[in-house]
Design a protein around this motif. Structure first.
Motif, PDB file in Angstrom:
ATOM      1  N   UNK A   1       0.836  -1.204   0.000  1.00 56.86           N
ATOM      2  CA  UNK A   1       0.000   0.000   0.000  1.00 56.86           C
ATOM      3  C   UNK A   1       0.870   1.253   0.000  1.00 56.86           C
ATOM      4  N   UNK A   2       0.356   2.357  -0.536  1.00 59.79           N
ATOM      5  CA  UNK A   2       1.135   3.591  -0.507  1.00 59.79           C
ATOM      6  C   UNK A   2       1.367   4.043   0.923  1.00 59.79           C
ATOM      7  N   UNK A   3       2.455   4.766   1.124  1.00 59.08           N
ATOM      8  CA  UNK A   3       2.812   5.223   2.457  1.00 59.08           C
ATOM      9  C   UNK A   3       1.733   6.114   3.051  1.00 59.08           C
ATOM     10  N   UNK A   4       1.148   6.973   2.242  1.00 59.19           N
ATOM     11  CA  UNK A   4       0.128   7.900   2.726  1.00 59.19           C
ATOM     12  C   UNK A   4      -1.242   7.389   2.313  1.00 59.19           C
ATOM     13  N   UNK A   5      -1.796   6.531   3.124  1.00 62.85           N
ATOM     14  CA  UNK A   5      -3.076   5.902   2.826  1.00 62.85           C
ATOM     15  C   UNK A   5      -4.122   6.399   3.829  1.00 62.85           C
ATOM     16  N   UNK A   6      -5.223   6.983   3.353  1.00 61.13           N
ATOM     17  CA  UNK A   6      -6.229   7.515   4.280  1.00 61.13           C
ATOM     18  C   UNK A   6      -6.935   6.448   5.106  1.00 61.13           C
ATOM     19  N   UNK A   7      -6.836   5.198   4.705  1.00 60.15           N
ATOM     20  CA  UNK A   7      -7.470   4.135   5.484  1.00 60.15           C
ATOM     21  C   UNK A   7      -6.549   3.641   6.602  1.00 60.15           C
ATOM     22  N   UNK A   8      -5.236   3.724   6.378  1.00 59.17           N
ATOM     23  CA  UNK A   8      -4.282   3.346   7.421  1.00 59.17           C
ATOM     24  C   UNK A   8      -3.960   4.513   8.340  1.00 59.17           C
ATOM     25  N   UNK A   9      -3.907   5.724   7.796  1.00 61.81           N
ATOM     26  CA  UNK A   9      -3.548   6.929   8.549  1.00 61.81           C
ATOM     27  C   UNK A   9      -4.611   8.006   8.357  1.00 61.81           C
ATOM     28  N   UNK A  10      -5.826   7.801   8.864  1.00 61.90           N
ATOM     29  CA  UNK A  10      -6.881   8.793   8.615  1.00 61.90           C
ATOM     30  C   UNK A  10      -6.591  10.153   9.219  1.00 61.90           C
TER      31      UNK A  10
ATOM     32  N   UNK B   1     -13.744  15.444  -4.411  1.00 63.42           N
ATOM     33  CA  UNK B   1     -14.837  14.744  -3.735  1.00 63.42           C
ATOM     34  C   UNK B   1     -15.036  13.324  -4.245  1.00 63.42           C
ATOM     35  N   UNK B   2     -14.266  12.936  -5.260  1.00 67.78           N
ATOM     36  CA  UNK B   2     -14.449  11.623  -5.862  1.00 67.78           C
ATOM     37  C   UNK B   2     -13.241  10.707  -5.707  1.00 67.78           C
ATOM     38  N   UNK B   3     -12.337  11.019  -4.785  1.00 66.40           N
ATOM     39  CA  UNK B   3     -11.221  10.115  -4.491  1.00 66.40           C
ATOM     40  C   UNK B   3     -10.957  10.128  -2.991  1.00 66.40           C
ATOM     41  N   UNK B   4     -10.528   9.010  -2.473  1.00 66.38           N
ATOM     42  CA  UNK B   4     -10.394   8.868  -1.018  1.00 66.38           C
ATOM     43  C   UNK B   4      -9.239   9.662  -0.422  1.00 66.38           C
ATOM     44  N   UNK B   5      -8.282  10.111  -1.217  1.00 68.68           N
ATOM     45  CA  UNK B   5      -7.187  10.927  -0.699  1.00 68.68           C
ATOM     46  C   UNK B   5      -7.493  12.415  -0.801  1.00 68.68           C
ATOM     47  N   UNK B   6      -8.668  12.777  -1.319  1.00 65.26           N
ATOM     48  CA  UNK B   6      -9.107  14.165  -1.461  1.00 65.26           C
ATOM     49  C   UNK B   6      -8.106  14.991  -2.277  1.00 65.26           C
TER      50      UNK B   6
ATOM     51  N   UNK C   1      -4.284  14.754  16.571  1.00 68.20           N
ATOM     52  CA  UNK C   1      -5.526  14.062  16.230  1.00 68.20           C
ATOM     53  C   UNK C   1      -5.496  12.615  16.712  1.00 68.20           C
ATOM     54  N   UNK C   2      -4.362  11.962  16.556  1.00 68.46           N
ATOM     55  CA  UNK C   2      -4.216  10.580  16.990  1.00 68.46           C
ATOM     56  C   UNK C   2      -4.337  10.484  18.515  1.00 68.46           C
ATOM     57  N   UNK C   3      -3.722  11.429  19.226  1.00 67.46           N
ATOM     58  CA  UNK C   3      -3.765  11.434  20.686  1.00 67.46           C
ATOM     59  C   UNK C   3      -5.181  11.733  21.211  1.00 67.46           C
ATOM     60  N   UNK C   4      -5.920  12.567  20.469  1.00 69.93           N
ATOM     61  CA  UNK C   4      -7.268  12.904  20.874  1.00 69.93           C
ATOM     62  C   UNK C   4      -8.260  11.769  20.658  1.00 69.93           C
ATOM     63  N   UNK C   5      -7.834  10.758  19.899  1.00 65.57           N
ATOM     64  CA  UNK C   5      -8.713   9.628  19.654  1.00 65.57           C
ATOM     65  C   UNK C   5      -9.562   9.822  18.425  1.00 65.57           C
ATOM     66  N   UNK C   6     -10.523  10.660  18.487  1.00 62.78           N
ATOM     67  CA  UNK C   6     -11.404  11.012  17.382  1.00 62.78           C
ATOM     68  C   UNK C   6     -11.707   9.860  16.423  1.00 62.78           C
ATOM     69  N   UNK C   7     -11.866   8.685  16.960  1.00 59.82           N
ATOM     70  CA  UNK C   7     -12.257   7.544  16.153  1.00 59.82           C
ATOM     71  C   UNK C   7     -11.138   6.864  15.406  1.00 59.82           C
ATOM     72  N   UNK C   8      -9.892   7.192  15.735  1.00 57.60           N
ATOM     73  CA  UNK C   8      -8.770   6.574  15.018  1.00 57.60           C
ATOM     74  C   UNK C   8      -8.219   5.442  15.836  1.00 57.60           C
TER      75      UNK C   8
END
Length: 173
Positions: free
Chosen positions: A11-20, A139-144, A166-173
């Motif tokens: 997978x690419x290094x910058x993946x929105x599913x792995x690193x939202x 709006x039509x690709x997952x990496x915006x 963001x990661x420390x705050x949790x926010x669903x990640x």
């Protein structure tokens, strides 16, 4: 392991599913960063234009011949600004730094001066030639990513400190 030896399915290094957290809220802050950058680009151009105007008055109109330099000087200033800021150590324009964004190549590598200048040129050409509606591509690709990002293989993400918050705050990640 060399880059060429990596499996093709990696997978690419910058993946929105792995690193939202890298992609959270990027679009709106990118618009704000653009507005800040336009002001940063406009102020020196306005000051130079006023200076040429005043110089023209002092020289009884002869100085106004310098107005022909305004167009080329503005383009050179914008290319230098985008090239040095996007290609610098922060990989972000001053506007992007103010809103905690940075531009990276698709594999996560930092941007370069040439990539920063080509990115700016491709943005302005695509928006001018294809209308601002071309910006709806995000709006039509997952990496915006915008059209010029896709063509150049770049991605705009949250910088490391914002992603960590963001990661420390949790926010669903």
């Amino acid at each position: 392991m060399a880059y060429s030896e990596l499996p093709r399915s990696a997978p690419p290094l910058l993946d929105p599913f792995r690193d939202p957290e890298r992609f959270e809220g990027v679009l709106m802050r990118r618009v704000i960063a653009f507005m800040i950058d336009v002001v940063i680009l406009f102020v020196p151009v306005a000051v130079a234009t006023i200076a040429v105007f005043l110089f023209g008055i002092v020289t009884l109109g002869l100085g106004w011949a310098l107005f022909w330099l305004a167009g080329p000087a503005t383009v050179i200033w914008a290319l230098l600004y985008y090239g040095t800021t996007l290609g610098g150590p922060e990989t972000a324009t001053w506007g992007m730094r103010m809103v905690d964004l940075q531009m990276r190549q698709g594999d996560g590598a930092p941007s370069t001066f040439l990539l920063g200048t080509v990115h700016a040129v491709l943005f302005w050409v695509s928006v001018s030639a294809l209308s601002p509606l071309v910006l709806l591509v995000c709006f039509f690709n997952h990496r915006r990513r915008l059209l010029h990002d896709i063509l150049l293989g770049t991605v705009v993400i949250n910088n490391g400190s914002r992603a960590a918050r963001l990661r420390a705050a949790g926010l669903g990640y």
